[in-house]
Design an enzyme around this catalytic site. Structure first.
Site, PDB file in Angstrom:
ATOM      1  N   ARG A 202       6.255   2.366  15.508  1.00 48.73           N
ATOM      2  CA  ARG A 202       5.378   1.176  15.547  1.00 48.73           C
ATOM      3  C   ARG A 202       3.928   1.503  15.173  1.00 48.73           C
ATOM      4  O   ARG A 202       2.993   0.835  15.589  1.00 48.73           O
ATOM      5  CB  ARG A 202       5.395   0.502  16.919  1.00 48.73           C
ATOM      6  CG  ARG A 202       6.757  -0.017  17.296  1.00 48.73           C
ATOM      7  CD  ARG A 202       6.679  -1.002  18.429  1.00 48.73           C
ATOM      8  NE  ARG A 202       8.005  -1.411  18.832  1.00 48.73           N
ATOM      9  CZ  ARG A 202       8.736  -0.749  19.730  1.00 48.73           C
ATOM     10  NH1 ARG A 202       8.247   0.329  20.317  1.00 48.73           N
ATOM     11  NH2 ARG A 202       9.937  -1.170  20.038  1.00 48.73           N
TER      12      ARG A 202
ATOM     13  N   LYS B  10     -15.227  -2.666  -2.811  1.00 49.25           N
ATOM     14  CA  LYS B  10     -13.968  -2.882  -2.079  1.00 49.25           C
ATOM     15  C   LYS B  10     -14.244  -3.015  -0.583  1.00 49.25           C
ATOM     16  O   LYS B  10     -13.664  -3.865   0.095  1.00 49.25           O
ATOM     17  CB  LYS B  10     -12.987  -1.739  -2.364  1.00 49.25           C
ATOM     18  CG  LYS B  10     -11.676  -1.944  -1.639  1.00 49.25           C
ATOM     19  CD  LYS B  10     -10.461  -1.769  -2.483  1.00 49.25           C
ATOM     20  CE  LYS B  10      -9.215  -2.244  -1.764  1.00 49.25           C
ATOM     21  NZ  LYS B  10      -7.994  -1.703  -2.312  1.00 49.25           N
TER      22      LYS B  10
ATOM     23  N   ARG C 141     -10.302 -11.525  -0.529  1.00 48.92           N
ATOM     24  CA  ARG C 141      -9.630 -10.304  -1.012  1.00 48.92           C
ATOM     25  C   ARG C 141      -8.689 -10.587  -2.188  1.00 48.92           C
ATOM     26  O   ARG C 141      -8.366  -9.687  -2.966  1.00 48.92           O
ATOM     27  CB  ARG C 141      -8.886  -9.626   0.151  1.00 48.92           C
ATOM     28  CG  ARG C 141      -8.341  -8.266  -0.219  1.00 48.92           C
ATOM     29  CD  ARG C 141      -7.861  -7.461   0.968  1.00 48.92           C
ATOM     30  NE  ARG C 141      -7.392  -6.148   0.537  1.00 48.92           N
ATOM     31  CZ  ARG C 141      -7.141  -5.135   1.323  1.00 48.92           C
ATOM     32  NH1 ARG C 141      -7.315  -5.250   2.624  1.00 48.92           N
ATOM     33  NH2 ARG C 141      -6.724  -3.970   0.861  1.00 48.92           N
TER      34      ARG C 141
ATOM     35  N   ASN D  67      -6.869  -9.130  -6.958  1.00 45.49           N
ATOM     36  CA  ASN D  67      -5.624  -9.256  -7.719  1.00 45.49           C
ATOM     37  C   ASN D  67      -5.863  -9.779  -9.135  1.00 45.49           C
ATOM     38  O   ASN D  67      -4.913 -10.154  -9.826  1.00 45.49           O
ATOM     39  CB  ASN D  67      -4.647 -10.192  -6.988  1.00 45.49           C
ATOM     40  CG  ASN D  67      -4.172  -9.585  -5.687  1.00 45.49           C
ATOM     41  OD1 ASN D  67      -3.987  -8.377  -5.598  1.00 45.49           O
ATOM     42  ND2 ASN D  67      -4.019 -10.405  -4.669  1.00 45.49           N
TER      43      ASN D  67
ATOM     44  N   HIS E  67      -3.485  -9.055 -11.926  1.00 43.85           N
ATOM     45  CA  HIS E  67      -2.285  -8.511 -11.300  1.00 43.85           C
ATOM     46  C   HIS E  67      -1.086  -9.466 -11.336  1.00 43.85           C
ATOM     47  O   HIS E  67       0.049  -8.998 -11.224  1.00 43.85           O
ATOM     48  CB  HIS E  67      -2.570  -8.105  -9.855  1.00 43.85           C
ATOM     49  CG  HIS E  67      -3.318  -6.800  -9.749  1.00 43.85           C
ATOM     50  ND1 HIS E  67      -4.552  -6.603 -10.321  1.00 43.85           N
ATOM     51  CD2 HIS E  67      -3.002  -5.627  -9.145  1.00 43.85           C
ATOM     52  CE1 HIS E  67      -4.964  -5.370 -10.062  1.00 43.85           C
ATOM     53  NE2 HIS E  67      -4.038  -4.748  -9.357  1.00 43.85           N
TER      54      HIS E  67
HETATM   55  N1  LIG Z   1      -2.744  -0.361  -1.812  1.00 43.58           N
HETATM   56  C1  LIG Z   1      -3.550  -0.902  -2.691  1.00 43.58           C
HETATM   57  O1  LIG Z   1      -4.517  -1.587  -2.345  1.00 43.58           O
HETATM   58  C2  LIG Z   1      -3.325  -0.647  -4.154  1.00 43.58           C
HETATM   59  C3  LIG Z   1      -4.329  -0.951  -5.093  1.00 43.58           C
HETATM   60  C4  LIG Z   1      -4.102  -0.630  -6.429  1.00 43.58           C
HETATM   61  C5  LIG Z   1      -2.917  -0.017  -6.806  1.00 43.58           C
HETATM   62  N2  LIG Z   1      -1.965   0.275  -5.862  1.00 43.58           N
HETATM   63  C6  LIG Z   1      -0.717   0.965  -6.232  1.00 43.58           C
HETATM   64  O2  LIG Z   1      -1.039   2.258  -6.744  1.00 43.58           O
HETATM   65  C7  LIG Z   1       0.052   2.695  -7.565  1.00 43.58           C
HETATM   66  C8  LIG Z   1      -0.493   3.354  -8.813  1.00 43.58           C
HETATM   67  O3  LIG Z   1      -1.225   4.484  -8.451  1.00 43.58           O
HETATM   68  P1  LIG Z   1      -1.541   5.663  -9.491  1.00 43.58           P
HETATM   69  O4  LIG Z   1      -1.940   5.097 -10.786  1.00 43.58           O
HETATM   70  O5  LIG Z   1      -2.427   6.595  -8.782  1.00 43.58           O
HETATM   71  O6  LIG Z   1      -0.081   6.284  -9.761  1.00 43.58           O
HETATM   72  P2  LIG Z   1       0.701   7.566  -9.209  1.00 43.58           P
HETATM   73  O7  LIG Z   1       0.502   7.782  -7.770  1.00 43.58           O
HETATM   74  O8  LIG Z   1       2.114   7.396  -9.687  1.00 43.58           O
HETATM   75  O9  LIG Z   1       0.050   8.763 -10.005  1.00 43.58           O
HETATM   76  C9  LIG Z   1       0.179   8.813 -11.405  1.00 43.58           C
HETATM   77  C10 LIG Z   1       0.688  10.181 -11.872  1.00 43.58           C
HETATM   78  O10 LIG Z   1      -0.340  11.146 -11.734  1.00 43.58           O
HETATM   79  C11 LIG Z   1       0.138  12.300 -11.051  1.00 43.58           C
HETATM   80  N3  LIG Z   1      -1.017  12.882 -10.364  1.00 43.58           N
HETATM   81  C12 LIG Z   1      -1.677  12.367  -9.287  1.00 43.58           C
HETATM   82  N4  LIG Z   1      -2.784  13.067  -9.049  1.00 43.58           N
HETATM   83  C13 LIG Z   1      -2.842  14.065  -9.955  1.00 43.58           C
HETATM   84  C14 LIG Z   1      -3.773  15.103 -10.232  1.00 43.58           C
HETATM   85  N5  LIG Z   1      -4.918  15.206  -9.555  1.00 43.58           N
HETATM   86  N6  LIG Z   1      -3.491  15.953 -11.235  1.00 43.58           N
HETATM   87  C15 LIG Z   1      -2.373  15.795 -11.979  1.00 43.58           C
HETATM   88  N7  LIG Z   1      -1.462  14.829 -11.792  1.00 43.58           N
HETATM   89  C16 LIG Z   1      -1.701  13.965 -10.789  1.00 43.58           C
HETATM   90  C17 LIG Z   1       1.234  11.775 -10.182  1.00 43.58           C
HETATM   91  O11 LIG Z   1       2.145  12.772  -9.809  1.00 43.58           O
HETATM   92  C18 LIG Z   1       1.870  10.710 -11.076  1.00 43.58           C
HETATM   93  O12 LIG Z   1       2.770  11.320 -11.962  1.00 43.58           O
HETATM   94  C19 LIG Z   1       0.894   1.477  -7.843  1.00 43.58           C
HETATM   95  O13 LIG Z   1       2.076   1.557  -7.106  1.00 43.58           O
HETATM   96  C20 LIG Z   1       0.045   0.319  -7.353  1.00 43.58           C
HETATM   97  O14 LIG Z   1       0.825  -0.762  -6.903  1.00 43.58           O
HETATM   98  C21 LIG Z   1      -2.156  -0.020  -4.559  1.00 43.58           C
HETATM   99 ZN   LIG Z   2      -3.991  -2.738  -8.820  1.00 42.03          ZN
END
Ligand SMILES: NC(=O)c1ccc[n+]([C@@H]2O[C@H](COP(=O)([O-])OP(=O)(O)OC[C@H]3O[C@@H](n4cnc5c(N)ncnc54)[C@H](O)[C@@H]3O)[C@@H](O)[C@H]2O)c1
Ligand SMILES: [Zn+2]
Length: 358
Positions: free
Chosen positions: A125, A226, A240, A244, A247
């Site tokens: 939880r 943010k 907030r 999006n 998106h």
């Molecule tokens: N929670 C939120 O508010 C929010 C906001 C925006 C996006 N998101 C989510 O974030 C995700 C996308 O995140 P992302 O673009 O970071 O993708 P990701 O986490 O898949 O990372 C992209 C790639 O980079 C690699 N990687 C990460 N750090 C590295 C580094 N320092 N050196 C080398 N390789 C590295 C990872 O292994 C992966 O292959 C989506 O699922 C999206 O929905 C969430």
């Molecule tokens: Zn996003």
């Protein structure tokens, strides 16, 4: 180095931004706990790419805390941001006898952060301690801050989730030096989003000659926006929603490409230009912004063209959780820096979207 605070309803996040802060993880962690509330074990959750680069370093650094440090490596990629991965994390937590007071550290991009954050929000939880160490530009400017966590279902993105503010977010721009170019560029899409919805100067900063030189400032600027938005509307009932921007169509594109064809940032890039094109055609967005934004995204190496049919995107959007009954909240901009949310009847959306196919 900058220390920022995000005051959430349940807890406060401390956000530390600076070159080299990753190397001081143990020190910062000690700084936020007293003897009474410190964790007695740590689980680092990271993905299969990041593990090979930064896991050993973090484990060595945390060894000085003199508490057991475990790790759980998840496969890299959006296609693994799902309940199966969550289940495997619960197994590790339970098998290692983690209690509510122990700590989870997310070391990686947005996929790792969203997944580990959701495990922390739900295990027993809600685990008490969560730390985010974002390692992609996208996760540094966006996903690691603000407490939104979750995973995808086969039906759509982020359909299961929870709000959980991390205690500590450690943002070190230096860890971005190992990022593949396309992943860095995908992060720029979320940076540009902040420019579109809030702060036009950000667009000048990304259009400049040398983005990396001013990276720490750029990240801090985005994170500060943010924080303001999340403090006013933590659970996305109003303001907030503007985060999006791009998106609604972006998530539809990601889904159509089975979360593999386009990264989140690339899909958001196409989603943002589409939202502006729609806005201009409806007289909501000031004319000229479409070509301006398209040029900026191009110069950052981001895609802007729709490669799926308008009908297919519309169908994918209907599955998105942003739909409320017969309408959905669509984010437009009046002009660069001025976002607005408009409730659009779903029945009208397809007709409106026809302009995107022209
Ligand atoms: N929670 C939120 O508010 C929010 C906001 C925006 C996006 N998101 C989510 O974030 C995700 C996308 O995140 P992302 O673009 O970071 O993708 P990701 O986490 O898949 O990372 C992209 C790639 O980079 C690699 N990687 C990460 N750090 C590295 C580094 N320092 N050196 C080398 N390789 C590295 C990872 O292994 C992966 O292959 C989506 O699922 C999206 O929905 C969430
Ligand atoms: Zn996003």
């Amino acid at each position: 180095m900058k220390v920022l605070k995000l005051n959430g309803k349940q807890n406060t996040s401390q956000i530390i931004i600076g070159n080299g802060v990753f190397k001081q993880a143990a020190e910062f962690l000690c700084g936020i706990y007293t003897d009474q509330n410190s964790p007695s074990a740590i689980l680092i959750i990271t993905d299969s790419n990041v593990a090979g680069i930064y896991l050993q370093y973090l484990e060595d650094n945390l060894a000085e805390l003199d508490i057991p440090v475990y790790h759980h490596v998840i496969p890299a990629g959006e296609e693994y941001k799902n309940l199966e991965t969550i289940s495997s994390i619960y197994d590790t937590l339970a098998d290692s006898r983690f209690g509510r007071d122990d700590m989870i550290i997310a070391l990686g991009g947005g996929v790792t952060g969203d997944t580990a954050g959701f495990a922390a929000a739900t295990y027993m939880r809600g685990a008490r301690h969560l730390m985010q160490i974002p390692t992609t530009l996208l996760s540094q400017v966006d996903s690691s801050v603000g407490g939104k966590t979750g995973v995808d279902l086969p039906q759509g993105k982020n359909m299961v989730g929870a709000f959980r503010q991390p205690d500590l977010v450690l943002i070190d721009p230096q860890v971005l030096c190992t990022l593949p170019g396309d992943v860095f560029r995908a992060g720029l899409a979320e940076v540009i989003k902040y420019g579109c919805i809030w702060d036009p100067e950000i667009l000048d900063m990304v259009s400049g000659e040398n983005i990396t030189a001013g990276l720490e400032n750029l990240i801090e600027r985005c994170v500060s926006i943010k924080i303001k938005i999340v403090e006013e509307d933590e659970t996305e009932k109003g303001l907030r929603r503007i985060l999006n921007f791009g998106h609604t169509i972006g998530h539809g594109i990601e889904k159509l490409g089975d979360f593999a064809e386009y990264s989140h940032g690339e899909a958001v890039s196409i989603g943002m230009v589409s939202a502006i094109k729609l806005g201009e055609s409806l007289g909501i967005t000031k004319k000229g912004n479409y070509s301006k934004l398209k040029a900026i995204l191009h110069s950052c190496g981001l895609p802007t063209e729709l490669t799926y049919s308008v009908e297919d995107i519309y169908k994918a959007i209907l599955l998105d959780k942003k739909k409320q009954g017969d309408s959905l909240n669509f984010i437009f901009i009046n002009d660069i820096g001025k976002a607005l949310v408009k409730k659009i009847p779903v029945a009208e959306l397809l007709i409106m979207m026809k302009v995107l196919g022209d």
